[in-house]
Design a protein around this motif. Structure first.
Motif, mmCIF file in Angstrom:
data_model
loop_
_atom_site.group_PDB
_atom_site.id
_atom_site.type_symbol
_atom_site.label_atom_id
_atom_site.label_comp_id
_atom_site.label_asym_id
_atom_site.label_seq_id
_atom_site.Cartn_x
_atom_site.Cartn_y
_atom_site.Cartn_z
ATOM 1 N N GLU A 48 -2.798 -6.638 1.920
ATOM 2 C CA GLU A 48 -2.459 -7.709 2.840
ATOM 3 C C GLU A 48 -1.102 -7.447 3.482
ATOM 4 O O GLU A 48 -0.226 -6.812 2.891
ATOM 5 N N SER A 49 -0.935 -7.963 4.699
ATOM 6 C CA SER A 49 0.346 -7.838 5.382
ATOM 7 C C SER A 49 1.418 -8.609 4.628
ATOM 8 O O SER A 49 1.163 -9.684 4.075
ATOM 9 N N ALA A 50 2.617 -8.038 4.580
ATOM 10 C CA ALA A 50 3.725 -8.678 3.879
ATOM 11 C C ALA A 50 4.327 -9.778 4.739
ATOM 12 O O ALA A 50 4.227 -9.751 5.976
ATOM 13 N N PRO A 51 4.938 -10.768 4.138
ATOM 14 C CA PRO A 51 5.629 -11.816 4.920
ATOM 15 C C PRO A 51 6.687 -11.205 5.829
ATOM 16 O O PRO A 51 7.488 -10.370 5.396
ATOM 17 N N GLY A 52 6.681 -11.591 7.089
ATOM 18 C CA GLY A 52 7.640 -11.062 8.039
ATOM 19 C C GLY A 52 7.252 -9.743 8.660
ATOM 20 O O GLY A 52 8.012 -9.187 9.460
ATOM 21 N N GLN A 53 6.082 -9.222 8.323
ATOM 22 C CA GLN A 53 5.636 -7.950 8.903
ATOM 23 C C GLN A 53 5.233 -8.170 10.353
ATOM 24 O O GLN A 53 4.471 -9.077 10.667
ATOM 25 N N TYR A 54 5.732 -7.311 11.258
ATOM 26 C CA TYR A 54 5.530 -7.527 12.681
ATOM 27 C C TYR A 54 4.239 -6.929 13.211
ATOM 28 O O TYR A 54 3.644 -7.436 14.153
ATOM 29 N N SER A 55 3.784 -5.818 12.653
ATOM 30 C CA SER A 55 2.586 -5.155 13.164
ATOM 31 C C SER A 55 1.671 -4.800 12.006
ATOM 32 O O SER A 55 2.124 -4.602 10.877
ATOM 33 N N ASP A 56 0.384 -4.710 12.317
ATOM 34 C CA ASP A 56 -0.597 -4.367 11.296
ATOM 35 C C ASP A 56 -0.542 -2.871 10.992
ATOM 36 O O ASP A 56 -0.303 -2.036 11.872
ATOM 37 N N LEU A 57 -0.776 -2.531 9.738
ATOM 38 C CA LEU A 57 -0.834 -1.145 9.301
ATOM 39 C C LEU A 57 -2.229 -0.826 8.793
ATOM 40 O O LEU A 57 -2.920 -1.705 8.274
ATOM 41 N N PRO A 58 -2.674 0.424 8.933
ATOM 42 C CA PRO A 58 -4.015 0.795 8.461
ATOM 43 C C PRO A 58 -4.161 0.578 6.960
ATOM 44 O O PRO A 58 -3.208 0.737 6.194
ATOM 45 N N THR A 59 -5.362 0.220 6.563
ATOM 46 C CA THR A 59 -5.657 0.017 5.140
ATOM 47 C C THR A 59 -6.583 1.100 4.590
ATOM 48 O O THR A 59 -6.986 1.033 3.429
ATOM 49 N N MET A 60 -6.919 2.086 5.411
ATOM 50 C CA MET A 60 -7.775 3.181 4.965
ATOM 51 C C MET A 60 -6.984 4.128 4.064
ATOM 52 O O MET A 60 -5.867 4.512 4.383
ATOM 53 N N ARG A 61 -7.601 4.501 2.928
ATOM 54 C CA ARG A 61 -6.965 5.402 1.985
ATOM 55 C C ARG A 61 -7.521 6.809 2.142
ATOM 56 O O ARG A 61 -8.739 7.001 2.214
ATOM 57 N N ALA A 62 -6.630 7.797 2.189
ATOM 58 C CA ALA A 62 -7.052 9.196 2.288
ATOM 59 C C ALA A 62 -7.372 9.739 0.901
ATOM 60 O O ALA A 62 -6.701 9.406 -0.077
ATOM 61 N N ILE A 63 -8.394 10.557 0.829
ATOM 62 C CA ILE A 63 -8.783 11.195 -0.430
ATOM 63 C C ILE A 63 -8.140 12.573 -0.489
ATOM 64 O O ILE A 63 -8.247 13.364 0.439
ATOM 65 N N SER A 64 -7.474 12.861 -1.576
ATOM 66 C CA SER A 64 -6.775 14.132 -1.721
ATOM 67 C C SER A 64 -7.749 15.245 -2.091
ATOM 68 O O SER A 64 -8.931 15.014 -2.352
ATOM 69 N N SER A 65 -7.217 16.460 -2.158
ATOM 70 C CA SER A 65 -8.006 17.609 -2.615
ATOM 71 C C SER A 65 -7.805 17.854 -4.105
ATOM 72 O O SER A 65 -8.277 18.857 -4.633
ATOM 73 N N ILE A 66 -7.113 16.942 -4.788
ATOM 74 C CA ILE A 66 -6.733 17.129 -6.183
ATOM 75 C C ILE A 66 -7.765 16.470 -7.098
ATOM 76 O O ILE A 66 -7.912 15.242 -7.079
ATOM 77 N N PRO A 67 -8.481 17.239 -7.909
ATOM 78 C CA PRO A 67 -9.506 16.666 -8.790
ATOM 79 C C PRO A 67 -8.905 15.788 -9.879
ATOM 80 O O PRO A 67 -7.823 16.071 -10.399
ATOM 81 N N ARG A 68 -9.630 14.741 -10.215
ATOM 82 C CA ARG A 68 -9.231 13.825 -11.288
ATOM 83 C C ARG A 68 -10.304 13.848 -12.361
ATOM 84 O O ARG A 68 -11.475 13.615 -12.093
ATOM 85 N N PRO A 69 -9.933 14.139 -13.623
ATOM 86 C CA PRO A 69 -10.933 14.148 -14.697
ATOM 87 C C PRO A 69 -11.453 12.741 -14.954
ATOM 88 O O PRO A 69 -10.758 11.751 -14.713
ATOM 89 N N PRO A 70 -12.679 12.620 -15.459
ATOM 90 C CA PRO A 70 -13.275 11.296 -15.668
ATOM 91 C C PRO A 70 -12.480 10.395 -16.600
ATOM 92 O O PRO A 70 -12.512 9.182 -16.459
ATOM 93 N N ASP A 71 -11.762 10.977 -17.569
ATOM 94 C CA ASP A 71 -11.056 10.154 -18.553
ATOM 95 C C ASP A 71 -9.568 10.050 -18.270
ATOM 96 O O ASP A 71 -8.771 9.788 -19.173
ATOM 97 N N SER A 72 -9.168 10.192 -17.000
ATOM 98 C CA SER A 72 -7.743 10.254 -16.690
ATOM 99 C C SER A 72 -7.112 8.898 -16.458
ATOM 100 O O SER A 72 -5.895 8.801 -16.369
#
Length: 278
Positions: A48-72
């Motif tokens: 969510e936008s923070a109080p006093g924030q003047y413009s909207d920012l993207p909420t899309m998250r980029a997926i890295s190339s770094i693998p994550r183990p299932p139990d991490s």
């Protein structure tokens, strides 16, 4: 890697532009609870936008190339391997507010891109270490990042030694203090073995050129295997430097290499005795 950095090289690039004033509201924590996001092992930041924030920012998250183990992750287990996810620009902005930084919204998206690239480049350096010492490129491609921690403000032992050297030989030790430090725990799927890497991030300013960011990623000196990797890599760099400097004196190069081999053996024996307490 060369980027534009308007901030002093000895400080973290993420810093307040202005001092807080009485008219500015205090930084608030945008986290509604103490939960951990399993996609990046970080506190759950609001989209969510923070109080006093003047413009909207993207909420899309980029997926890295770094693998994550299932139990991490904390309390989150899956049967399939996934990759770590980077925070969205809105989450990044909220995290800055939570830490007390007041950053204009227009700078957030470039900062997120830089943040992501630094992590990708650091992972490439880790892969180079693993490819050289643990099974080649095939095994390195299976490497996973089990966990990580940002330790801003706490210099690594190497950075402390470099800082001391800069006081004694400033013409030779030219790097400033790192502006950030990460500790990464990697997992080798073939053996299940985990190893810690220390990553220092440096910013080198130049009066006529863009600031150059330098990443120093290396195995932590907390196991014999990591110490062996560091010693072999150091000796290899010494041989390469000496080889370039003594091409016209082959006999001297042979003597130096023989002496360095003896030194490497001595260092290995020493580390085998004391590495458990490093």
């Amino acid at each position: 890697m060369v980027v534009i950095d308007p901030f002093p090289a000895t400080q973290c690039p993420v810093r307040p532009l202005t001092q807080p004033s009485m008219s500015q509201p205090p930084a608030r924590c945008p986290i509604s609870n103490g939960s951990i996001d399993p996609r990046n092992n970080m506190p759950v930041e609001s989209q969510e936008s923070a109080p006093g924030q003047y413009s909207d920012l993207p909420t899309m998250r980029a997926i890295s190339s770094i693998p994550r183990p299932p139990d991490s992750t904390y309390g989150h287990h899956t049967n399939t391997q996934e990759n770590w996810e980077y925070p969205s620009p809105q989450q990044f902005y909220n995290a800055l507010l939570r830490k007390g930084f007041n950053m204009p919204e227009r700078r957030i998206e470039p900062m997120v891109l830089l943040h992501n690239k630094l992590n990708e480049d650091a992972w490439k350096e880790v892969l180079q270490w693993e490819s050289r010492f643990h099974g080649g490129e095939t095994e390195a491609a299976k490497l996973e990042l089990a966990s990580f921690a940002g330790i801003h403000g706490h210099l690594s032992n190497k950075a402390r030694l470099y800082k001391l050297g800069r006081r004694v030989f400033p013409a030779y030790f030219t790097l400033p203090d790192p502006f950030d430090r990460h500790d990464w725990i990697i997992r080798r799927p073939r053996t299940g073995q985990k190893a810690r890497y220390v990553i220092d991030y440096y910013g080198i300013k130049h009066p006529r050129r863009d600031t150059k960011l330098v990443i120093d990623a290396r195995p932590a000196l907390d196991s014999f295997d990591n110490a062996r990797m560091r010693v072999v890599a150091l000796i290899g760099r010494m041989f390469a430097t000496l080889g370039a400097a003594t091409t016209k004196v082959p006999h001297a190069l042979a003597v130096v290499k023989y002496g360095m081999c003896l030194l490497a053996v001595g260092i290995s024996v020493y580390l085998s005795r004391f590495v458990s307490v490093i």
